[in-house]
Design an enzyme around this catalytic site. Structure first.
Site, PDB file in Angstrom:
ATOM      1  N   GLY A 121      -0.531   9.206   9.220  1.00 42.17           N
ATOM      2  CA  GLY A 121      -0.503   9.167   7.753  1.00 42.17           C
ATOM      3  C   GLY A 121      -0.031  10.463   7.120  1.00 42.17           C
ATOM      4  N   LYS A 150       5.711   2.516  12.766  1.00 45.40           N
ATOM      5  CA  LYS A 150       5.556   2.976  14.166  1.00 45.40           C
ATOM      6  C   LYS A 150       5.796   1.869  15.165  1.00 45.40           C
ATOM      7  CE  LYS A 150       1.735   1.918  12.018  1.00 45.40           C
ATOM      8  NZ  LYS A 150       0.821   2.329  10.992  1.00 45.40           N
ATOM      9  N   GLY A 174      -3.863   4.921   4.277  1.00 42.18           N
ATOM     10  CA  GLY A 174      -4.154   4.779   2.853  1.00 42.18           C
ATOM     11  C   GLY A 174      -2.934   5.105   2.006  1.00 42.18           C
ATOM     12  N   LYS A 234       1.832   5.041  18.134  1.00 39.86           N
ATOM     13  CA  LYS A 234       1.926   6.422  17.631  1.00 39.86           C
ATOM     14  C   LYS A 234       1.986   7.411  18.788  1.00 39.86           C
ATOM     15  CE  LYS A 234      -0.492   5.118  13.409  1.00 39.86           C
ATOM     16  NZ  LYS A 234      -1.807   4.828  12.850  1.00 39.86           N
ATOM     17  N   ASP A 287      -1.783  -0.005  17.857  1.00 38.74           N
ATOM     18  CA  ASP A 287      -1.232   0.895  16.833  1.00 38.74           C
ATOM     19  C   ASP A 287      -1.316   2.360  17.298  1.00 38.74           C
ATOM     20  OD1 ASP A 287      -0.416   1.413  13.884  1.00 38.74           O
ATOM     21  OD2 ASP A 287      -2.207   2.637  14.136  1.00 38.74           O
ATOM     22  N   THR A 346       0.840  -1.207   0.000  1.00 41.45           N
ATOM     23  CA  THR A 346       0.000   0.000   0.000  1.00 41.45           C
ATOM     24  C   THR A 346       0.873   1.255   0.000  1.00 41.45           C
ATOM     25  OG1 THR A 346      -1.701  -1.185   1.224  1.00 41.45           O
ATOM     26  CG2 THR A 346      -1.835   1.210   1.255  1.00 41.45           C
ATOM     27  N   VAL A 347       1.745   1.392   0.994  1.00 36.52           N
ATOM     28  CA  VAL A 347       2.516   2.637   1.130  1.00 36.52           C
ATOM     29  C   VAL A 347       3.636   2.696   0.085  1.00 36.52           C
ATOM     30  CG1 VAL A 347       3.847   4.084   2.696  1.00 36.52           C
ATOM     31  CG2 VAL A 347       1.996   2.672   3.609  1.00 36.52           C
TER      32      VAL A 347
END
Ligand code: NAP
Ligand code: HSE
Length: 434
Positions: free
Chosen positions: A135, A106, A303, A206, A202, A14-15
């Site tokens: 993001g 992260k 995303g 962060k 998650d 994705t990234v």
């Protein structure tokens, strides 16, 4: 124009796919911003046959990390694989080989930040990590540069796009938890192991990164108390709505008398407040600094392209040389910072939402109120809806909003309430923020 900056990507999912797309589809724009071309030299993946977000020539795709480590034409590597142990080894080896590193990971920073940052300092390299929190929102740059003149007093964030997407879908479309999670996965928001998203881990990763920057102390993950959204019942979303609130997974940290309070938890937020209006995969971070006062950051928290935007900004900062300078000055994740003093969660004062399933018979309400009173908890309001059928043995939801109370007292009261024979199932409770 100067010499190109040689870039490699480890991971093209994705990234990584989004980063490759930006690098290959907008080279002139990026070269103009960086003062030199960003040349994509290699992309490491597991499976060479998988389709990618953009066309990659067969010469740059490889499954062999060694090719990147040994390539003198690669100066910067973006680690976009995820997970901890493989990524940790890869980053340590890349730094030792003289590469600067960009990462969106992260989990790696929250669990091994000191080790990888020490290694970068030892080898005279830099690590950039804008994409690791929220993001596309430039919150790392804001805290390390734009708000650098402030003592940060508090940070409150919706930091997990997947959880926020699920809660929004359950609240607004009446979707089930399972359906909404599946859709978040299909859209590329969720981690490879989505448990990390929905159990609050998650967001805690962060928060540990943000708190470390804000307060200049190493923040172990174990210092952050956390609850996720996986057990949220749609009935609590309905009661919250009736009371004028929405339920959000909030990550918070603030300074309190020289101590740092930190937690990740579903909370009830008043509907009209800015964080309550953050929907879908959007994230937001509300910061209070002693000079700037309130600042709010908002944008897509997960995303492909929003996260790629943050990674590419880091590549540009490295090409210009900005990151190397801030990296050496800030000494992030250094053991030289002051020791962390954590405010015990039991001493945090807040309002609470409490839902009990109780027998619908005389004396139950007074029994519950009595236990709350014994723990110095004052009731602000109560909801109990009449049930149509007046049958004996009927059970009802009893929802209580409290005034501000000590968390320790509230939890002790819940333990007592859960033992009552008139209470049918474990109490459900969330902090409330007005
Ligand atoms: P992803 O879609 O699962 O992509 C992971 C990529 O890593 C894939 O290209 C995979 O190769 C490759 N890979 C995995 N193990 C590998 C190995 N041992 N050797 C070589 N390549 C390997 O993950 P993602 O969603 O892009 O997330 C990547 C990182 O960004 C994670 O740290 C995540 O937490 C973070 N992040 C994600 C988002 C988001 O919205 N998704 C946002 C911010 C941060 P194949 O494609 O060949 O399988
Ligand atoms: N899984 C993460 C989220 C990706 O849903 O927020 C962004 O870090």
């Amino acid at each position: 124009m100067s010499e190109p900056l040689g870039v490699a990507l480890i991971g093209c999912g994705t990234v990584g796919g989004g980063v490759a797309k930006l690098l290959l589809e907008h080279p002139e724009r990026l070269a103009a911003r960086a003062g030199r071309p960003l040349a994509l030299r290699r992309v490491v993946v597991r499976d060479l046959t998988k389709p990618r977000a953009t066309r990659l020539s067969r010469e740059i795709l490889t499954t062999d990390l060694e090719q990147v480590i040994a390539d003198p034409s690669v100066q910067v590597v973006a680690e976009l694989v995820g997970g901890v142990e493989w990524a940790r080894q890869a980053v340590l080896r890349l730094l030792a080989a003289g590469k600067d590193v960009v990462t969106a990971n992260k989990a790696l920073l929250a669990t091994h930040g000191s080790e990888v940052f020490d290694a970068a300092r030892k080898h005279g390299r830099a690590i950039a990590f804008e994409a690791s929190v929220a993001g596309g929102i430039p919150i790392i740059a804001a805290l390390t540069q734009s708000l650098a003149g402030n003592q940060i007093l508090s940070l409150q964030g919706i930091l997990n796009g997947t959880s926020n997407f699920i809660l929004t879908a359950m609240t607004e479309q009446g979707q089930s938890y399972g359906e909404a999670l599946k859709e978040a996965q299909a859209r590329g928001y969720a981690e490879a192991d989505p448990t990390l998203d929905v159990d609050g881990t998650d967001a805690a990763h962060k928060l540990a990164i943000l708190a470390q920057i804000a307060f200049g102390m190493a923040v172990p993950l174990s210092a952050i108390s956390r609850r996720g959204i996986e057990n949220i019942d749609v009935i609590d979303i309905h009661f919250a709505n009736e009371l004028g609130y929405v339920i959000k997974l909030l990550a918070e940290t603030w300074l309190h008398e020289g101590q740092v309070a930190m937690h990740v938890s579903p909370v009830l937020l008043r509907k009209h407040t800015p964080l309550a209006q953050v929907r879908g995969a959007y994230n937001a971070v509300a910061v209070i600094g002693d000079a700037v006062e309130d600042v709010l950051f908002y944008g897509k928290g997960a995303g492909m392209m929003p996260t790629a935007s943050a990674v590419v900004a880091d590549l540009i900062d490295l090409a210009i040389g900005r990151t190397q300078r801030t990296f050496q000055t800030l000494r992030l994740w250094s053991d030289n910072g002051p020791p962390l003093r954590v405010q015990p969660p039991a001493s945090v004062k807040t309002r609470f939402y409490l839902r009990l399933v109780v027998d619908d018979r005389p004396g139950v309400l007074s029994e519950v109120a009595g236990i709350l009173a014994q723990h110095h908890i004052s009731i602000a309001s109560v909801i109990q809806h009449e049930v149509p059928d007046d049958a004996e043995g009927q059970r009802v939801h009893l929802v209580i909003m409290t005034h501000s109370a000590l968390t320790g007292n509230f939890r002790a009261a819940c333990d007592r309430l859960d033992q009552l024979t008139s209470v049918a199932s474990p109490s459900v409770h969330f902090p409330v923020e007005d």
